[in-house]
Design an enzyme around this catalytic site. Structure first.
Site, PDB file in Angstrom:
ATOM      1  CE  LYS A  53       8.523 -48.555  19.563  1.00 50.11           C
ATOM      2  NZ  LYS A  53       8.791 -46.947  21.192  1.00 50.11           N
ATOM      3  CD  GLN A  97      11.294 -44.659  22.110  1.00 51.65           C
ATOM      4  OE1 GLN A  97      10.956 -45.490  21.093  1.00 51.65           O
ATOM      5  NE2 GLN A  97      10.504 -45.517  23.332  1.00 51.65           N
ATOM      6  CG  ASP A 120       3.257 -44.590  22.535  1.00 51.31           C
ATOM      7  OD1 ASP A 120       3.301 -45.524  21.884  1.00 51.31           O
ATOM      8  OD2 ASP A 120       3.994 -43.821  22.682  1.00 51.31           O
TER       9      ASP A 120
END
Ligand code: NAP
Length: 297
Positions: A53, A97, A120
Site C-alpha cells: 500500500k 490493517q 476503507d
C-alpha cells in the site's frame, strides 16, 4: 459461448495512472494527498499488504506514512495513534490493517477514525451514507473491494439497470456494501449467506453473480446462468502439491468458462482493484478536506 476474462490487473493499472495524473494536478495547487497505514502485530501477510500500500501510494505521488505497533499493544495505544493522525493535516486517509489482535476491538478502532479520513469506507457514518445513497460509486468514501468489483462489472456491462444480481456473503467489508452498490445501480439484488436454502438454484437466476465467501471453488459451473457476469472476490490459498500453495477464488473458474459471459480470474481480478480503489478514496478524501472538487476518474 465464449467467456470474456475481466482483466483486473489492466483495469487497476489504468485507474492508478489516472489517479497519478490527478495527483500531479493537485500538487500544482500545493495539495499532496497523504495516506497513513497502521499495522499492529507481526503477521507476515499483513506486513506485505502494508508495504504494498505504501509503494502504491508513493507511485501515484502521495505522501505515505507507516506506523507499526507491537502485537501486545493496548487498545488505548492504537486509539491514541488514530487520534494523532485524525489531527494531522498532512494525513488525508487513515487505514488500520485488519485483523487487529484480540485485545483490541476492531469496531472501536473503525469508529475512532475521522469519517472524512476513513479511506476503507467502513466507519458507521460512511456505511450509513452508502445505505442512503450519499456515498456512491461516483462520490464519497466507499469500501475499496466492493467499489473495485463494481468497476470490473461496468467494464463489461456499463448499464446494469434491471439485471438480477445475487451476492453470496454478507460481511460488512464486502457482501453488504457490494449489494448496496448494485442496488444503487438499479439491479434487483438478492443476498445469500451460509443459511441460504437452495443456493445453486438461486445463483442460476443471476445475471450478475458476486461470490465473497472465502470457500475455495465453492461455486460450480452448474450454478451459473448462461451469459452471466461472475465476479469472484474470494482469495483462498490451497495446497498445490510438493509443499506449494496456490491462490484460488470462490468460483470453480475452469467450470464456468463456456457458460458465463464474463468472469474475473483469481489472481488478477478483484485483488488488484482493492489497492487502486484505496488510492481513489485517498484522493477523494484529500480533495474533500481541502475543499477542492474531486477529479473525474
Ligand atoms: P467473511 O467476513 O468471512 O464473510 C463470508 C461470508 O460468506 C459470510 O457472510 C458467510 O455467511 C458466507 N458464507 C460462508 N459459507 C457459506 C456457504 N457455504 N454458503 C453461502 N455463504 C457462505 O469474509 P469476507 O471478509 O467478506 O471475505 C470473503 C472472501 O473475499 C474471502 O476469501 C476474502 O479473502 C476475500 N476478500 C478479497 C479481497 C480482495 O481484495 N480481493 C478483499 C476482501 C476479502 P454467514 O454470514 O451466514 O456466516
Amino acid at each position: 459461448m465464449s467467456t470474456a476474462l475481466i482483466d483486473g490487473k489492466a483495469i487497476a493499472a489504468g485507474l492508478r495512472a489516472r489517479i497519478a495524473e490527478a495527483s500531479g494536478a493537485l500538487r500544482a495547487k500545493a495539495l499532496k494527498p497523504g495516506l497513513a497505514v497502521v499495522l499492529v502485530g507481526d503477521d507476515p501477510a499483513s506486513h506485505v499488504y502494508v508495504r504494498n500500500k505504501g509503494i502504491a501510494a508513493r507511485e501515484v505521488g502521495f505522501e505515505s506514512f507507516e506506523f507499526r505497533l507491537p502485537a501486545d499493544a493496548s487498545e488505548n495505544a492504537l486509539l491514541s495513534r488514530i487520534a494523532a493522525l485524525n489531527a494531522d493535516p498532512s494525513v488525508h486517509g487513515i487505514l488500520v490493517q485488519m485483523p487487529v489482535p484480540p485485545q483490541i476491538s476492531s469496531q472501536k478502532v473503525i469508529a475512532a477514525i475521522d469519517p472524512e479520513k476513513d479511506v476503507d469506507g467502513l466507519h458507521p457514518l460512511n456505511s450509513g451514507k452508502l445505505l442512503s445513497g450519499i456515498n456512491s460509486e461516483a462520490q464519497g468514501l466507499v469500501p475499496c473491494t466492493p467499489l473495485g468489483a463494481m468497476m470490473l462489472l461496468r467494464s463489461v456491462r456499463p448499464r446494469l439497470t434491471g439485471l438480477r444480481a445475487v451476492v453470496i456473503g454478507r460481511s460488512n467489508l464486502v457482501g453488504k456494501p457490494v449489494a448496496q452498490l448494485l442496488l444503487q445501480a438499479d439491479c434487483t439484488v438478492t443476498m445469500a449467506h451460509s443459511r441460504t436454502d437452495a443456493l445453486p438454484d438461486l445463483c442460476r437466476q443471476a445475471d450478475i453473480l458476486v461470490a465473497a465467501v472465502g470457500r475455495p471453488l465453492m461455486v460450480r459451473g452448474g450454478w451459473i446462468k448462461h451469459g452471466a457476469i461472475v465476479i469472484d472476490v474470494g482469495m483462498n490459498r490451497i495446497e498445490a502439491g510438493a509443499g506449494k500453495t496456490r491462490l484460488v477464488g470462490d468460483v470453480a473458474f475452469d467450470e464456468v468458462i463456456g457458460i458465463a459471459g464474463a468472469v474475473t480470474p483469481v489472481p488478477g481480478g478483484v485483488g488488484p482493484m482493492t489497492i487502486a480503489c484505496l488510492l481513489r478514496n485517498t484522493l477523494f478524501a484529500a480533495c474533500a478536506q481541502a475543499n477542492v472538487p474531486a477529479p473525474a476518474l
